[in-house]
Design a protein around this motif. Structure first.
Motif, PDB file in Angstrom:
ATOM      1  N   MET A   1       0.853  -1.179   0.000  1.00  0.00           N
ATOM      2  CA  MET A   1       0.000   0.000   0.000  1.00  0.00           C
ATOM      3  C   MET A   1       0.897   1.241   0.000  1.00  0.00           C
ATOM      4  O   MET A   1       1.821   1.350   0.786  1.00  0.00           O
ATOM      5  CB  MET A   1      -0.910  -0.017   1.232  1.00  0.00           C
ATOM      6  N   THR A   2       0.608   2.186  -0.873  1.00  0.00           N
ATOM      7  CA  THR A   2       1.412   3.393  -0.985  1.00  0.00           C
ATOM      8  C   THR A   2       1.023   4.404   0.089  1.00  0.00           C
ATOM      9  O   THR A   2      -0.008   4.267   0.747  1.00  0.00           O
ATOM     10  CB  THR A   2       1.229   4.050  -2.370  1.00  0.00           C
ATOM     11  N   ARG A   3       1.825   5.415   0.206  1.00  0.00           N
ATOM     12  CA  ARG A   3       1.523   6.481   1.175  1.00  0.00           C
ATOM     13  C   ARG A   3       0.220   7.173   0.796  1.00  0.00           C
ATOM     14  O   ARG A   3      -0.588   7.500   1.659  1.00  0.00           O
ATOM     15  CB  ARG A   3       2.669   7.484   1.223  1.00  0.00           C
ATOM     16  N   ASN A   4       0.006   7.418  -0.503  1.00  0.00           N
ATOM     17  CA  ASN A   4      -1.251   8.031  -0.947  1.00  0.00           C
ATOM     18  C   ASN A   4      -2.440   7.178  -0.550  1.00  0.00           C
ATOM     19  O   ASN A   4      -3.480   7.706  -0.152  1.00  0.00           O
ATOM     20  CB  ASN A   4      -1.248   8.261  -2.468  1.00  0.00           C
ATOM     21  N   ASP A   5      -2.305   5.850  -0.691  1.00  0.00           N
ATOM     22  CA  ASP A   5      -3.385   4.950  -0.292  1.00  0.00           C
ATOM     23  C   ASP A   5      -3.670   5.090   1.197  1.00  0.00           C
ATOM     24  O   ASP A   5      -4.830   5.154   1.617  1.00  0.00           O
ATOM     25  CB  ASP A   5      -3.038   3.486  -0.596  1.00  0.00           C
ATOM     26  N   ARG A   6      -2.617   5.131   1.999  1.00  0.00           N
ATOM     27  CA  ARG A   6      -2.793   5.267   3.452  1.00  0.00           C
ATOM     28  C   ARG A   6      -3.440   6.600   3.790  1.00  0.00           C
ATOM     29  O   ARG A   6      -4.317   6.673   4.652  1.00  0.00           O
ATOM     30  CB  ARG A   6      -1.457   5.103   4.179  1.00  0.00           C
ATOM     31  N   ASP A   7      -3.014   7.674   3.108  1.00  0.00           N
ATOM     32  CA  ASP A   7      -3.612   8.989   3.347  1.00  0.00           C
ATOM     33  C   ASP A   7      -5.090   8.984   2.969  1.00  0.00           C
ATOM     34  O   ASP A   7      -5.923   9.515   3.700  1.00  0.00           O
ATOM     35  CB  ASP A   7      -2.886  10.070   2.530  1.00  0.00           C
ATOM     36  N   THR A   8      -5.409   8.387   1.831  1.00  0.00           N
ATOM     37  CA  THR A   8      -6.801   8.302   1.398  1.00  0.00           C
ATOM     38  C   THR A   8      -7.609   7.462   2.378  1.00  0.00           C
ATOM     39  O   THR A   8      -8.721   7.845   2.764  1.00  0.00           O
ATOM     40  CB  THR A   8      -6.895   7.711  -0.030  1.00  0.00           C
ATOM     41  N   ASP A   9      -7.051   6.339   2.814  1.00  0.00           N
ATOM     42  CA  ASP A   9      -7.748   5.485   3.785  1.00  0.00           C
ATOM     43  C   ASP A   9      -8.034   6.232   5.080  1.00  0.00           C
ATOM     44  O   ASP A   9      -9.099   6.071   5.677  1.00  0.00           O
ATOM     45  CB  ASP A   9      -6.933   4.229   4.089  1.00  0.00           C
ATOM     46  N   ALA A  10      -7.082   7.053   5.519  1.00  0.00           N
ATOM     47  CA  ALA A  10      -7.282   7.822   6.751  1.00  0.00           C
ATOM     48  C   ALA A  10      -8.433   8.809   6.602  1.00  0.00           C
ATOM     49  O   ALA A  10      -9.196   9.026   7.541  1.00  0.00           O
ATOM     50  CB  ALA A  10      -5.994   8.551   7.124  1.00  0.00           C
ATOM     51  N   LEU A  11      -8.584   9.387   5.413  1.00  0.00           N
ATOM     52  CA  LEU A  11      -9.686  10.318   5.165  1.00  0.00           C
ATOM     53  C   LEU A  11     -11.019   9.591   5.041  1.00  0.00           C
ATOM     54  O   LEU A  11     -12.016  10.006   5.624  1.00  0.00           O
ATOM     55  CB  LEU A  11      -9.434  11.110   3.874  1.00  0.00           C
ATOM     56  N   VAL A  12     -11.027   8.520   4.268  1.00  0.00           N
ATOM     57  CA  VAL A  12     -12.277   7.806   3.952  1.00  0.00           C
ATOM     58  C   VAL A  12     -12.811   7.053   5.157  1.00  0.00           C
ATOM     59  O   VAL A  12     -14.013   7.039   5.420  1.00  0.00           O
ATOM     60  CB  VAL A  12     -12.074   6.862   2.746  1.00  0.00           C
ATOM     61  N   GLY A  13     -11.943   6.393   5.876  1.00  0.00           N
ATOM     62  CA  GLY A  13     -12.401   5.585   7.008  1.00  0.00           C
ATOM     63  C   GLY A  13     -12.826   4.205   6.551  1.00  0.00           C
ATOM     64  O   GLY A  13     -12.008   3.416   6.102  1.00  0.00           O
ATOM     65  N   GLU A  14     -14.115   3.926   6.605  1.00  0.00           N
ATOM     66  CA  GLU A  14     -14.620   2.579   6.317  1.00  0.00           C
ATOM     67  C   GLU A  14     -14.846   2.347   4.827  1.00  0.00           C
ATOM     68  O   GLU A  14     -15.415   3.180   4.130  1.00  0.00           O
ATOM     69  CB  GLU A  14     -15.944   2.362   7.062  1.00  0.00           C
ATOM     70  N   TRP A  15     -14.386   1.171   4.378  1.00  0.00           N
ATOM     71  CA  TRP A  15     -14.569   0.738   2.995  1.00  0.00           C
ATOM     72  C   TRP A  15     -15.540  -0.435   2.960  1.00  0.00           C
ATOM     73  O   TRP A  15     -15.565  -1.253   3.879  1.00  0.00           O
ATOM     74  CB  TRP A  15     -13.243   0.281   2.391  1.00  0.00           C
ATOM     75  N   LEU A  16     -16.307  -0.535   1.887  1.00  0.00           N
ATOM     76  CA  LEU A  16     -17.176  -1.680   1.653  1.00  0.00           C
ATOM     77  C   LEU A  16     -16.674  -2.442   0.435  1.00  0.00           C
ATOM     78  O   LEU A  16     -16.647  -1.887  -0.668  1.00  0.00           O
ATOM     79  CB  LEU A  16     -18.616  -1.229   1.349  1.00  0.00           C
TER      80      LEU A  16
END
Length: 118
Positions: free
Chosen positions: A1-16
């Motif tokens: 997982m890239t840093r951008n992915d981690r940053d996006t995940d932190a913003l989005v929170g829960e994924w379905l």
């Protein structure tokens, strides 16, 4: 997982994952993929499978105003990751994030800001 992915995940929170999203929307997983192709939803690979932000599904429906907003963001040339970050990043002029404003039925304000990205 890239840093951008981690940053996006932190913003989005829960994924379905699309299977769970399909159940919540009472459609097939293939229909979710079609919604993604049609810019009614945004999907990204998370944990080896396609997923959408949980915030995109409200009471068994796609969040009101989301498809039009996603079309505008696409027309502005934003990538999927850029659009996700824009939707989930706080904007003092709204106030709150665009996704929060959509949830609060303030889609017109959100689309005005999206149009200003051009």
């Amino acid at each position: 997982m890239t840093r951008n992915d981690r940053d996006t995940d932190a913003l989005v929170g829960e994924w379905l994952p699309i299977g769970a999203a399909a159940k919540k929307l009472n459609v097939s997983p293939n229909r979710i993929k079609q919604f993604i192709r049609e810019h009614k939803l945004l999907g990204v690979q998370r944990g080896g499978e396609l997923a959408i932000p949980a915030a995109f599904v409200v009471n068994g429906n796609i969040l009101k105003g989301l498809p039009g907003t996603l079309t505008l963001l696409s027309d502005c040339g934003l990538t999927t990751d850029e659009a996700l970050r824009w939707l989930f990043t706080s904007d003092d002029s709204l106030p709150g994030s665009p996704i929060e404003a959509l949830t609060e039925d303030r889609g017109t304000e959100v689309r005005r800001r999206a149009q200003a990205l051009v």
